[in-house]
Write an enzyme that holds these catalytic residues in place. Structure first.
Site, PDB file in Angstrom:
ATOM      1  N   GLU A   1      13.772  46.638  90.811  1.00  0.00           N
ATOM      2  CA  GLU A   1      14.244  46.595  89.716  1.00  0.00           C
ATOM      3  C   GLU A   1      13.389  45.133  88.601  1.00  0.00           C
ATOM      4  O   GLU A   1      12.997  44.619  89.209  1.00  0.00           O
ATOM      5  CB  GLU A   1      16.252  46.128  89.712  1.00  0.00           C
ATOM      6  CG  GLU A   1      16.053  44.978  89.839  1.00  0.00           C
ATOM      7  CD  GLU A   1      18.139  45.675  89.936  1.00  0.00           C
ATOM      8  OE1 GLU A   1      18.175  46.466  89.896  1.00  0.00           O
ATOM      9  OE2 GLU A   1      18.733  43.918  90.279  1.00  0.00           O
TER      10      GLU A   1
ATOM     11  N   ASP B   1      18.424  39.020  82.221  1.00  0.00           N
ATOM     12  CA  ASP B   1      18.009  39.849  82.037  1.00  0.00           C
ATOM     13  C   ASP B   1      17.192  39.279  80.900  1.00  0.00           C
ATOM     14  O   ASP B   1      16.950  40.854  80.027  1.00  0.00           O
ATOM     15  CB  ASP B   1      18.916  41.146  82.274  1.00  0.00           C
ATOM     16  CG  ASP B   1      19.002  41.630  82.898  1.00  0.00           C
ATOM     17  OD1 ASP B   1      19.145  41.369  84.568  1.00  0.00           O
ATOM     18  OD2 ASP B   1      20.397  42.106  82.420  1.00  0.00           O
TER      19      ASP B   1
END
Length: 314
Positions: free
Chosen positions: A194, A14
């Site tokens: 997402e 991420d």
């Protein structure tokens, strides 16, 4: 040239790289232990690989944000530094989902690696469900918040939402839903939209995101809107029906996603920052496999002004 990509930073998922006005690149990402918020900075992107790692916040032993610290993003907003992240009260799963909510910490320090950070503040969207992966961006005079959240009545783990912010810690408008998992490549393993990230270029606002399970099925999609349109109106956005970045088995490059955007040192090139694995043989839950590495490569642009993600290279 089909050259196998080389990680910039190993075991950091991420990834978010911000080039700030002070000339430094700031790096934040999920650590394999999911237990802290960690920053590093460098005058060059390559320098981030060996830069000092500074823990600016560590999770408490109990409470609403005491476990599974996910996807931190550092932003400089209206004169202060903010780190937006998701956290859960425990690893308990209800309704097939973890119980994450979104939070932010902030500091007024010139150097955020040396600053005294606030306690986490929850970002309340008005929907009390699993939510994560927030990012912020300024457009005109407005500050916008974009994130992923479960909505009761819609199949899947998470959809994408946008809202205008009153302050960097509080929403001003109700959430507007921009995208749900609907295409075959978005629902492999899990029904997921997402990891949104924003890039403004060529008269458009581009919103990249990730879909499906976090193994080799993970892939990236794209929404885009005219820069002068109402960004809170879902009809302003066009969604690509095909993924813009996916696994490349021939390059041993699997599950690319959860990206951010930055620029080269000279400011002339847009860069894509994302994580991927170099194998598919994962034992147990992919969430606990630590080898999602950070990659950076140049983002190409087509003659039509659209970004081209799926080009090989380091």
């Amino acid at each position: 040239m089909n050259e196998r990509p080389t990680p910039l930073i190993e075991q950091r998922a991420d990834p978010h790289i911000l080039k700030a006005a002070d000339g430094y690149y700031y790096f934040s990402a999920s650590v394999p232990e999911y237990d802290r918020l960690e920053l590093r900075r460098s005058k060059t992107i390559a320098g981030l690989a060996d830069a000092e790692r500074v823990t600016v916040w560590r999770k408490p032993d109990e409470g609403p944000f005491s476990d599974l610290i996910w996807a931190p993003e550092i932003h400089y907003v209206r004169g202060a530094w903010y780190i937006y992240f998701a956290a859960a009260p425990s690893r308990e799963i209800k309704y097939d989902l973890f119980q994450h909510r979104m939070y932010a910490i902030h500091t007024d320090a010139a150097n955020p690696l040396e600053g005294e950070w606030s306690e986490p503040v929850q970002i309340d969207t008005g929907i009390d469900t699993f939510c994560l992966d927030a990012t912020v961006f300024e457009h005109g005079d407005d500050l916008f918040y974009v994130w992923a959240q479960k909505e009761i009545g819609i199949e899947g783990n998470s959809n994408l939402y946008i809202a205008k912010m009153d302050t960097p810690l509080q929403l001003q408008t109700k959430p507007a839903r921009l995208s749900i998992p609907e295409f075959e490549w978005e629902i492999r393993g899990f029904w997921v939209n997402e990891g949104p990230s924003i890039l403004k270029r060529n008269g458009k606002v581009f919103l990249s995101y990730s879909a499906s399970a976090t193994d080799e099925n993970y892939a990236m999609g794209l929404l885009y809107a005219d820069q002068d349109s109402d960004l809170l109106d879902p009809s302003s956005w066009t969604k690509s029906k095909e993924p813009v970045l996916g696994s490349r088995p021939e390059l041993k490059h699997f599950g690319p996603g959860h990206n951010s955007f930055t620029v080269s040192e000279d400011g002339q090139k847009d860069l894509l920052v994302y994580h991927a694995r170099e194998y598919t043989e994962i034992e147990g839950d992919p969430l606990w496999d630590p080898n999602r590495h950070t990659f950076v490569k140049e983002l190409q642009w087509g003659a039509d002004g659209m970004p081209i993600f799926d080009t090989p290279g380091s």
